[in-house]
Design a protein around this motif. Structure first.
Motif, PDB file in Angstrom:
ATOM      1  N   PHE A  45      11.165  -3.469  10.888  1.00 12.25           N
ATOM      2  CA  PHE A  45      10.522  -3.666   9.588  1.00 12.25           C
ATOM      3  C   PHE A  45       9.012  -3.565   9.773  1.00 12.25           C
ATOM      4  N   ASN A  46       8.314  -3.242   8.675  1.00 13.37           N
ATOM      5  CA  ASN A  46       6.867  -3.047   8.744  1.00 13.37           C
ATOM      6  C   ASN A  46       6.122  -4.361   8.563  1.00 13.37           C
ATOM      7  N   PRO A  70       6.174  -4.985  19.108  1.00 11.45           N
ATOM      8  CA  PRO A  70       5.317  -4.327  18.108  1.00 11.45           C
ATOM      9  C   PRO A  70       4.968  -2.898  18.511  1.00 11.45           C
ATOM     10  N   LYS A  71       4.954  -2.038  17.536  1.00 12.86           N
ATOM     11  CA  LYS A  71       4.609  -0.640  17.760  1.00 12.86           C
ATOM     12  C   LYS A  71       3.656  -0.192  16.666  1.00 12.86           C
ATOM     13  N   TYR A  72       2.504   0.305  17.066  1.00 16.46           N
ATOM     14  CA  TYR A  72       1.502   0.739  16.093  1.00 16.46           C
ATOM     15  C   TYR A  72       2.057   1.876  15.247  1.00 16.46           C
ATOM     16  N   ALA A  73       1.906   1.750  13.914  1.00 10.31           N
ATOM     17  CA  ALA A  73       2.479   2.737  12.992  1.00 10.31           C
ATOM     18  C   ALA A  73       1.431   3.388  12.094  1.00 10.31           C
ATOM     19  N   GLY A  74       0.148   3.159  12.388  1.00 14.73           N
ATOM     20  CA  GLY A  74      -0.895   3.836  11.621  1.00 14.73           C
ATOM     21  C   GLY A  74      -1.763   2.879  10.819  1.00 14.73           C
ATOM     22  N   VAL A  89      -0.815  -0.988  10.129  1.00 13.05           N
ATOM     23  CA  VAL A  89       0.636  -1.140  10.043  1.00 13.05           C
ATOM     24  C   VAL A  89       1.251  -1.153  11.449  1.00 13.05           C
ATOM     25  N   TYR A  90       2.132  -2.123  11.671  1.00 12.84           N
ATOM     26  CA  TYR A  90       2.912  -2.183  12.903  1.00 12.84           C
ATOM     27  C   TYR A  90       4.394  -2.271  12.545  1.00 12.84           C
ATOM     28  N   SER A  91       5.221  -1.744  13.426  1.00 13.79           N
ATOM     29  CA  SER A  91       6.672  -1.857  13.277  1.00 13.79           C
ATOM     30  C   SER A  91       7.160  -2.945  14.228  1.00 13.79           C
TER      31      SER A  91
END
Length: 594
Positions: A45-46, A70-74, A89-91
């Motif tokens: 989820f974001n 956590p994964k950087y999403a922009g 935004v992180y996932s």
């Protein structure tokens, strides 16, 4: 006096202008999630960091959320009524069902630290299906600190699901052991092919699929493994792994015909208890650098019948373990009976891993005809089954080394002679037998210009000169061979990286720093630097230097720089960090050897 106050006021206003708008603007930092989206255990989820009123996005410290992978999403920015808003935004991965609390994180904006609000996300437990099952196993349930063990996850999919086109989609794995912090996580050497579409807790995995019968049912087994290296002693529990997946449950009529309907399901494995023992400090032999498990070593040489100084290709194979990255190239000069009898080449090929062995190739040369063998080469490790330190040896390799004769100028001319009664004096063998007295010589005359023009003399001097030019061309080509270029790249790696770091500007320092660090590892170890991640750099440094602490610090700095670059600020990256990176590069140079 009036001039003084005018100047003071001017300087004050100029200083305030340089400080920028962030010092006066009302900055608000908050965290949000999408409350409308359904979130299931194991799904993503974001998570949004919202920064209002700042001129830049700031730097987000996501370390408190590490267990959520956590994964950087922009990021994006908007301007409304002259007020600027940044959204980073992180996932995140939902790790358990129920009201999942996401703690606050710190965000640095304009040199000041702000704290977000904690948020809660409602995570649903997916339905269960008897057509998917998940199992988890380890190679050893009792091990030592630093001993590599293999964790394998297997996912069974019933054949009925695979008969339906796109019957299985959007699957996501969660393996808590990967992010628990209790282990170093590494790839299993020599298995599978990395697939970009299979990611587990932010890590790419090696996986395989095969048709099987599992508990009497036909289907497909998806399996992947990782090496876990315990960091500390004690009893540790590996939490249950899970897979969340959408399975086709039916179909309905849509605008474009029949459309599949999906529901989210989950399969969960059991947990595993691990007993991690400390390494004994007593009787630790010289030469032990951290190998734990079961290892063996062998050596071969070609040719074995040589003259003194002839090259001998020595091949050393060390292995017998699934995890071979820590295995180092043996230091031959430290081997008993080696240093005084052989010379080793400074050029060394990269080690290769094949059939559970790490293979090293080295050129050596015997110093004298008294050398009769290549001595046994030791490999020291801790045998976890026997609970003690062991030194394995390769077999000695017999050699037949022939002596070579050194011919001196005196030997060639043969000045030593004996009397003779024959018309021509008989000398011992040598070119002096052809010498004549000066009165027997006739002045034939010689002209350089005539010699150059003469066809006979022309071939006499032109052929050697041509050979000289050809040798220069060959030498030049050799300097530009791939091997030479690789060697020059390795030698210049540290110098180039340090030059980039010392010449970097404060603006964009994070990006410059991480690029230089990645480039250094790529150049130093002949890898493609652009694709190296901080985790891969850590593995390479630990494997080449044997210093896990140095490798971890190097990775931590790269992580900080990447987070800083993503967030658009460099508040925590300053000259002291650059100096420390320069020191770490120097330490790697000393410990990695050639």
């Amino acid at each position: 006096m009036d001039n003084f106050w005018k100047k003071y006021l001017f300087v004050l206003l100029l200083t305030l202008a340089v400080m920028g708008a962030d010092a006066f603007a009302q900055i608000n930092v908050s965290a949000q999630i999408d409350g409308k989206a359904e979130v299931y255990v194991g799904g993503q989820f974001n998570y949004y960091i919202v920064i209002d009123g700042a001129s830049q996005a700031g730097q987000v410290d996501m370390s408190p959320l590490s267990k959520f992978s956590p994964k950087y999403a922009g990021k994006r920015s908007t301007t409304r009524n002259r007020a600027k808003r940044f959204v980073v935004v992180y996932s995140l991965t939902a790790i358990e069902a129920g009201a999942l609390k996401i703690p606050a994180v710190k965000v640095v904006v304009g040199g000041r630290t702000y704290t977000t609000n904690p948020v809660t996300v409602n995570v649903k437990e997916p339905s269960r299906s008897d057509k998917i099952e998940l199992a988890m196993d380890v190679s050893r349930k009792k091990c030592y600190v630093g001993e590599p063990i293999v964790l394998t996850v297997k996912w069974f999919i019933h054949e009925d699901l695979l008969k339906v086109r796109n019957g299985v989609r959007d699957f996501s794995f969660n393996v808590p052991a990967y992010v628990s912090g209790d282990f170093y996580v590494e790839d299993v050497d020599g298995q599978g092919v990395r697939q970009a579409n299979l990611e587990v807790n932010g890590l790419g995995v090696f996986y395989s699929t095969q048709n099987v019968r599992y508990k009497g049912r036909a289907g497909t087994m998806v399996s992947f493994s990782k090496v876990l290296i315990p960091k500390k002693a004690g009893r540790t529990r590996l939490g249950a792994s899970s897979v969340s997946v959408k399975l086709a449950t039916g179909s309905r009529r849509g605008i474009w015909g029949r459309e599949m309907e999906y529901d989210t399901f989950m399969a969960r494995s059991g947990g595993i208890q691990l007993d991690v023992l400390p390494l004994p400090d007593v009787s630790k032999p010289d030469g032990f650098y951290g190998l734990i498990g079961k290892y063996e070593i062998s050596a071969s040489a070609k040719p074995v019948r040589v003259n003194v100084g002839d090259p001998i290709t020595l091949t050393i194979k060390a292995g017998g373990n699934k995890y071979l990255k820590p295995v180092k190239r043996p230091d031959l000069n430290a081997v008993s009976g080696f240093a005084g009898n052989f010379k080793t080449s400074t050029e060394q090929s990269e080690a290769v891993i094949r059939n559970d062995f790490k293979i090293f190739t080295q050129t050596i040369r015997a110093n004298s005809a008294d050398v009769t063998e290549i001595p046994p080469i030791p490999l020291v490790y801790f045998d976890s089954e026997k609970g003690r330190y062991v030194t394995a040896f390769s077999e000695a390799i017999p050699l037949d080394v022939a002596a070579t004769t050194n011919v001196t100028a005196a030997d060639a001319e043969g000045y030593s002679f004996v009397p003779a009664t024959r018309e021509i004096e008989a000398f011992k063998r040598g070119i002096s037998a052809h010498y004549e007295k000066a009165d027997a010589l006739e002045d034939m005359g010689f002209s350089i210009s005539a010699a150059i023009a003469s066809p006979g003399y022309f071939s006499f001097w032109a052929l050697p000169f041509g050979a000289f030019l050809i040798s220069l061309a060959v030498r030049f080509a050799g300097q530009n061979s791939p091997e030479k270029m690789t060697a020059r790249r390795k030698r210049a790696a540290a110098k180039n990286a340090i030059g980039k770091l010392k010449g970097s500007a404060e603006d964009g320092l994070s990006e410059t720093l991480v690029t230089a660090m990645r480039g250094y590892i790529g150049d130093r170890f002949d890898l493609t630097s652009g694709s190296l991640t901080p985790l891969e750099c850590e593995r390479i440094i630990a494997g080449r230097t044997g210093d896990g602490e140095l490798a971890g610090e190097y990775r931590a700095v790269m992580d900080r720089c990447e987070r800083s670059s993503y967030a658009g600020a460099s508040a925590e990256i300053d000259a002291s960090v650059v100096e420390r990176v320069v020191e770490m590069i120097g330490m790697i140079e000393k410990r990695a050897g050639r």
